[in-house]
Design a protein around this motif. Structure first.
Motif, PDB file in Angstrom:
ATOM      1  N   LEU A   8       5.591  23.202   3.176  1.00 44.66           N
ATOM      2  CA  LEU A   8       4.914  22.091   3.864  1.00 44.66           C
ATOM      3  C   LEU A   8       5.338  22.178   5.133  1.00 44.66           C
ATOM      4  O   LEU A   8       6.376  22.638   5.825  1.00 44.66           O
TER       5      LEU A   8
ATOM      6  N   GLY B 120      18.253  14.518   6.444  1.00 42.73           N
ATOM      7  CA  GLY B 120      18.174  14.039   5.217  1.00 42.73           C
ATOM      8  C   GLY B 120      18.059  12.731   5.070  1.00 42.73           C
ATOM      9  O   GLY B 120      18.539  11.956   4.086  1.00 42.73           O
TER      10      GLY B 120
ATOM     11  N   ARG C 222      -7.628   4.513  -2.874  1.00 45.19           N
ATOM     12  CA  ARG C 222      -7.222   4.706  -1.530  1.00 45.19           C
ATOM     13  C   ARG C 222      -7.703   3.884  -0.446  1.00 45.19           C
ATOM     14  O   ARG C 222      -9.112   3.662  -0.481  1.00 45.19           O
ATOM     15  N   VAL C 223      -6.830   3.159   0.376  1.00 46.95           N
ATOM     16  CA  VAL C 223      -7.089   2.207   1.375  1.00 46.95           C
ATOM     17  C   VAL C 223      -7.799   2.875   2.494  1.00 46.95           C
ATOM     18  O   VAL C 223      -7.010   3.846   3.163  1.00 46.95           O
TER      19      VAL C 223
ATOM     20  N   ALA D 271      13.937   9.183   3.261  1.00 45.11           N
ATOM     21  CA  ALA D 271      13.866   8.236   2.241  1.00 45.11           C
ATOM     22  C   ALA D 271      14.983   7.087   2.530  1.00 45.11           C
ATOM     23  O   ALA D 271      14.904   6.131   2.066  1.00 45.11           O
TER      24      ALA D 271
ATOM     25  N   TYR E 146      18.646  22.692  -5.990  1.00 46.24           N
ATOM     26  CA  TYR E 146      17.682  22.407  -5.031  1.00 46.24           C
ATOM     27  C   TYR E 146      17.839  23.179  -3.860  1.00 46.24           C
ATOM     28  O   TYR E 146      18.939  23.294  -3.394  1.00 46.24           O
TER      29      TYR E 146
ATOM     30  N   ARG F 168      -3.023   4.230   6.759  1.00 49.30           N
ATOM     31  CA  ARG F 168      -3.988   3.503   7.037  1.00 49.30           C
ATOM     32  C   ARG F 168      -3.828   1.827   7.591  1.00 49.30           C
ATOM     33  O   ARG F 168      -4.608   1.398   8.355  1.00 49.30           O
TER      34      ARG F 168
ATOM     35  N   LEU G 233      16.170  15.598  -3.013  1.00 48.05           N
ATOM     36  CA  LEU G 233      16.484  14.779  -2.100  1.00 48.05           C
ATOM     37  C   LEU G 233      17.685  14.445  -1.900  1.00 48.05           C
ATOM     38  O   LEU G 233      18.641  14.139  -2.970  1.00 48.05           O
ATOM     39  N   SER G 234      18.375  14.548  -0.806  1.00 44.82           N
ATOM     40  CA  SER G 234      19.764  14.021  -0.501  1.00 44.82           C
ATOM     41  C   SER G 234      19.815  12.404  -0.442  1.00 44.82           C
ATOM     42  O   SER G 234      19.089  11.931   0.586  1.00 44.82           O
TER      43      SER G 234
ATOM     44  N   VAL H 204       0.655  -1.136   0.183  1.00 46.65           N
ATOM     45  CA  VAL H 204       0.101   0.010   0.018  1.00 46.65           C
ATOM     46  C   VAL H 204       1.105   1.194  -0.010  1.00 46.65           C
ATOM     47  O   VAL H 204       1.838   1.377   0.938  1.00 46.65           O
ATOM     48  N   GLY H 205       0.853   1.962  -1.172  1.00 43.17           N
ATOM     49  CA  GLY H 205       1.494   3.080  -1.130  1.00 43.17           C
ATOM     50  C   GLY H 205       2.689   3.202  -2.169  1.00 43.17           C
ATOM     51  O   GLY H 205       3.570   2.013  -2.219  1.00 43.17           O
ATOM     52  N   GLY H 206       2.547   3.931  -3.328  1.00 45.26           N
ATOM     53  CA  GLY H 206       3.572   4.009  -4.164  1.00 45.26           C
ATOM     54  C   GLY H 206       4.352   5.321  -4.241  1.00 45.26           C
ATOM     55  O   GLY H 206       4.807   5.735  -5.383  1.00 45.26           O
TER      56      GLY H 206
ATOM     57  N   ALA I 176       8.740  24.385   6.066  1.00 46.60           N
ATOM     58  CA  ALA I 176       9.661  24.230   4.739  1.00 46.60           C
ATOM     59  C   ALA I 176       9.213  24.489   3.466  1.00 46.60           C
ATOM     60  O   ALA I 176       8.170  24.158   3.108  1.00 46.60           O
TER      61      ALA I 176
HETATM   62  C1  LIG Z   1      11.116  19.251   3.642  1.00 48.08           C
HETATM   63  C2  LIG Z   1      11.442  17.513   3.458  1.00 48.08           C
HETATM   64  C3  LIG Z   1      12.711  17.320   2.879  1.00 48.08           C
HETATM   65  C4  LIG Z   1      12.979  16.130   3.056  1.00 48.08           C
HETATM   66  N1  LIG Z   1      14.441  15.700   2.415  1.00 48.08           N
HETATM   67  C5  LIG Z   1      14.867  14.498   2.530  1.00 48.08           C
HETATM   68  C6  LIG Z   1      16.231  14.144   1.945  1.00 48.08           C
HETATM   69  O1  LIG Z   1      17.155  14.910   1.542  1.00 48.08           O
HETATM   70  N2  LIG Z   1      16.730  12.891   2.035  1.00 48.08           N
HETATM   71  C7  LIG Z   1      15.703  12.000   2.560  1.00 48.08           C
HETATM   72  O2  LIG Z   1      16.208  10.832   2.703  1.00 48.08           O
HETATM   73  N3  LIG Z   1      14.523  12.043   3.019  1.00 48.08           N
HETATM   74  C8  LIG Z   1      14.274  13.415   2.798  1.00 48.08           C
HETATM   75  N4  LIG Z   1      12.962  13.751   3.397  1.00 48.08           N
HETATM   76  C9  LIG Z   1      11.880  12.564   3.607  1.00 48.08           C
HETATM   77  C10 LIG Z   1      11.434  11.858   2.650  1.00 48.08           C
HETATM   78  O3  LIG Z   1      10.557  12.604   1.821  1.00 48.08           O
HETATM   79  C11 LIG Z   1      10.486  10.831   3.075  1.00 48.08           C
HETATM   80  O4  LIG Z   1      10.817   9.999   4.174  1.00 48.08           O
HETATM   81  C12 LIG Z   1      10.198   9.801   2.042  1.00 48.08           C
HETATM   82  O5  LIG Z   1       9.662  10.410   0.915  1.00 48.08           O
HETATM   83  C13 LIG Z   1       9.093   8.596   2.575  1.00 48.08           C
HETATM   84  O6  LIG Z   1       8.783   7.882   1.519  1.00 48.08           O
HETATM   85  P1  LIG Z   1       7.499   6.928   1.711  1.00 48.08           P
HETATM   86  O7  LIG Z   1       7.447   5.995   0.400  1.00 48.08           O
HETATM   87  O8  LIG Z   1       7.965   5.801   2.872  1.00 48.08           O
HETATM   88  O9  LIG Z   1       6.235   7.593   2.247  1.00 48.08           O
HETATM   89  P2  LIG Z   1       5.575   8.660   1.225  1.00 48.08           P
HETATM   90  O10 LIG Z   1       6.437   9.530   0.483  1.00 48.08           O
HETATM   91  O11 LIG Z   1       4.653   9.324   2.362  1.00 48.08           O
HETATM   92  O12 LIG Z   1       4.722   7.830   0.368  1.00 48.08           O
HETATM   93  C14 LIG Z   1       3.538   7.181   0.813  1.00 48.08           C
HETATM   94  C15 LIG Z   1       2.789   6.972  -0.661  1.00 48.08           C
HETATM   95  O13 LIG Z   1       1.503   6.184  -0.011  1.00 48.08           O
HETATM   96  C16 LIG Z   1       0.453   6.831  -0.875  1.00 48.08           C
HETATM   97  N5  LIG Z   1      -0.798   6.693   0.300  1.00 48.08           N
HETATM   98  C17 LIG Z   1      -1.024   7.167   1.533  1.00 48.08           C
HETATM   99  N6  LIG Z   1      -2.121   6.990   2.114  1.00 48.08           N
HETATM  100  C18 LIG Z   1      -2.591   6.162   1.295  1.00 48.08           C
HETATM  101  C19 LIG Z   1      -3.815   5.251   1.288  1.00 48.08           C
HETATM  102  N7  LIG Z   1      -4.609   5.408   2.379  1.00 48.08           N
HETATM  103  N8  LIG Z   1      -4.043   4.487   0.400  1.00 48.08           N
HETATM  104  C20 LIG Z   1      -3.114   4.521  -0.825  1.00 48.08           C
HETATM  105  N9  LIG Z   1      -2.187   4.672  -0.907  1.00 48.08           N
HETATM  106  C21 LIG Z   1      -1.865   5.924   0.045  1.00 48.08           C
HETATM  107  C22 LIG Z   1       0.736   8.491  -0.915  1.00 48.08           C
HETATM  108  O14 LIG Z   1      -0.016   8.852  -1.860  1.00 48.08           O
HETATM  109  C23 LIG Z   1       2.309   7.954  -1.162  1.00 48.08           C
HETATM  110  O15 LIG Z   1       2.339   8.058  -2.656  1.00 48.08           O
HETATM  111  C24 LIG Z   1      12.275  14.907   3.437  1.00 48.08           C
HETATM  112  C25 LIG Z   1      11.083  15.331   3.982  1.00 48.08           C
HETATM  113  C26 LIG Z   1      10.716  16.831   3.788  1.00 48.08           C
HETATM  114  C27 LIG Z   1       9.305  16.685   4.323  1.00 48.08           C
END
Ligand SMILES: Cc1cc2nc3c(=O)[nH]c(=O)nc-3n(C[C@H](O)[C@H](O)[C@H](O)COP(=O)(O)OP(=O)(O)OC[C@H]3O[C@@H](n4cnc5c(N)ncnc54)[C@H](O)[C@@H]3O)c2cc1C
Length: 372
Positions: free
Chosen positions: A248, A280, A119-120, A283, A204, A151, A40-41, A4-6, A169
């Motif tokens: 954000l 950073g 949407r889950v 991700a 960036y 969720r 993103l770093s 769940v989540g792309g 930010a």
């Molecule tokens: C300002 C800022 C700067 C950052 N800089 C860095 C950096 O430099 N380096 C770094 O490593 N990290 C950085 N991060 C953190 C990084 O962006 C996140 O940790 C990372 O994007 C998380 O990825 P994820 O796939 O786990 O979650 P998300 O990116 O949140 O992806 C979750 C996905 O699930 C989907 N989703 C959510 N709810 C549901 C649902 N109910 N049903 C179906 N789909 C759903 C969403 O649409 C989304 O596509 C930064 C964050 C911010 C806010």
């Protein structure tokens, strides 16, 4: 297996599981994948996770072969250096365009069933229910990669919840290349500005301000708060289109989960440990999760009857929870220091000037020293 989540974590994991022979479905709530407009770093640990996931070729195409040039560290608003990081910190650092990263991960998912606009609402051990009532069931594992407001995590008994970190930010990427000599962050009282060059010369940047969540338009605020800071901050703002700037409020997962696993449901990335962006590492940690979970599930994909799924999921939890929660705690602590105001900001600046470069760099070097 159902993911769940792309986002970054979900796509990275799904592509690796699929290449390992698993039948993988990804459900994403967004109706399409749109441009992110920020960078993103990626650090050494993130790159080792990407290698383990078999994504090194996909990522090589979107990253510079070289680390950022020049000096990297922390400056004062007048440009004087407070901390200079050693080359060890930046040797493996690369700044990527999020849109390019996401596109590369999507391409790596060829063969995976990726369903958008799904949407889950809730999850159990064999599947999920969507908000429109449709059921996706019959899965052996449900992976929550659905971010801060997961969720899939909703049924966990731990008292965790999203919380505003006290600052917001603004982020942007210049619309054209801007020559810059040095990178890193510049700090003031309750504010900071970060500069990170992309491989094609565009830059960036991000700007953080302590205070209530903002509703003011980007460039107007930023010119007022940072317009007199050292070069090339004003030039970066001038080189960015107003509508390419996003805002954000910074949020993190308050409280700590006692496990990333509940039955056949397992959490990765921000769903498990959303942290403030100060190191950073958000991700990068999500990629580490994906690499470790893929490794733990590999024997199950090869021989579904031979290995117990529960044992594999608990091996993942034991390997990932302590490290990712420690990184999240350190990020939050650093955020408080970097966003300090008044006397605390003065003390911070004096302290930073006194700390030798090697000592200031040690924590980041240690954090990057990770192997799947
Ligand atoms: C300002 C800022 C700067 C950052 N800089 C860095 C950096 O430099 N380096 C770094 O490593 N990290 C950085 N991060 C953190 C990084 O962006 C996140 O940790 C990372 O994007 C998380 O990825 P994820 O796939 O786990 O979650 P998300 O990116 O949140 O992806 C979750 C996905 O699930 C989907 N989703 C959510 N709810 C549901 C649902 N109910 N049903 C179906 N789909 C759903 C969403 O649409 C989304 O596509 C930064 C964050 C911010 C806010």
């Amino acid at each position: 297996m159902l993911v769940v989540g792309g986002g970054i974590s979900g796509l990275a994991l799904a592509s690796s599981l699929h290449r390992g022979g698993a039948d993988v479905t990804v459900l994403e709530q967004a109706s399409g994948f749109t441009a992110a407009g920020s960078g993103l770093s990626l650090f050494g640990n993130g790159f080792r996770a990407l290698d383990a996931l078999g994504l090194d070729q996909h990522i090589a195409a979107i990253t510079s072969p070289h680390p950022p040039r020049g000096t990297n560290g922390t400056r004062r608003h007048d440009g004087r250096w407070l901390t200079v990081f050693t080359d060890e910190v930046t040797a493996h650092l690369r700044i990527v365009d999020r849109t390019e990263l996401h596109t590369a991960l999507r391409a790596a998912c060829s063969g995976v069933t990726v369903c958008t606009g799904m949407r889950v609402e809730s999850a159990d051990d064999t599947g999920v229910d969507l908000t429109d009532g449709v059921r996706f069931g019959g899965f052996d594992i449900v992976i929550g990669a659905d971010g801060l407001r997961s969720r899939v995590r909703a049924g966990w008994s731990d008292p965790v919840s999203p919380r505003y970190a006290g600052y917001g930010a603004w982020r942007g990427i210049t619309s054209r290349p801007v020559p810059i000599h040095d990178g890193g962050e510049t700090v003031g009282a309750g504010r900071r500005f970060g500069i990170a060059p992309l491989r094609d010369g565009r830059v960036y940047w991000f700007a953080c301000l302590t205070g209530p969540e903002s509703t003011r338009p980007g460039l107007e605020v930023l010119r007022m708060e940072f317009g007199t800071w050292h070069d090339p901050i004003s030039e970066l703002l001038d080189a960015t289109d107003d509508d390419a700037i996003s805002y954000l409020p910074i949020e993190y997962l308050h409280g700590r989960l006692g496990s990333y696993v509940d039955g056949r449901r397992v959490l990765i990335g921000d769903a498990a440990h959303a942290m403030t962006p100060d190191l950073g590492q958000g991700a990068n940690q999500g990629l580490e999760d994906a690499a470790v979970l893929a490794r733990c599930l590999r024997p199950i994909i090869a021989d579904p009857r031979g290995i117990r799924i529960d044992a594999a999921l608990h091996r993942y939890d034991a390997a990932r929870r302590p490290r990712s929660q420690t990184v999240a705690r350190q990020a939050r602590l650093l955020g408080r220091v970097m966003q300090a105001s008044g006397t605390a900001a003065t003390v911070r600046d004096i302290g930073m000037r006194l700390i030798p470069s090697a000592a200031a760099s040690a924590a980041s070097v240690r954090m990057q020293d990770w192997n799947p």
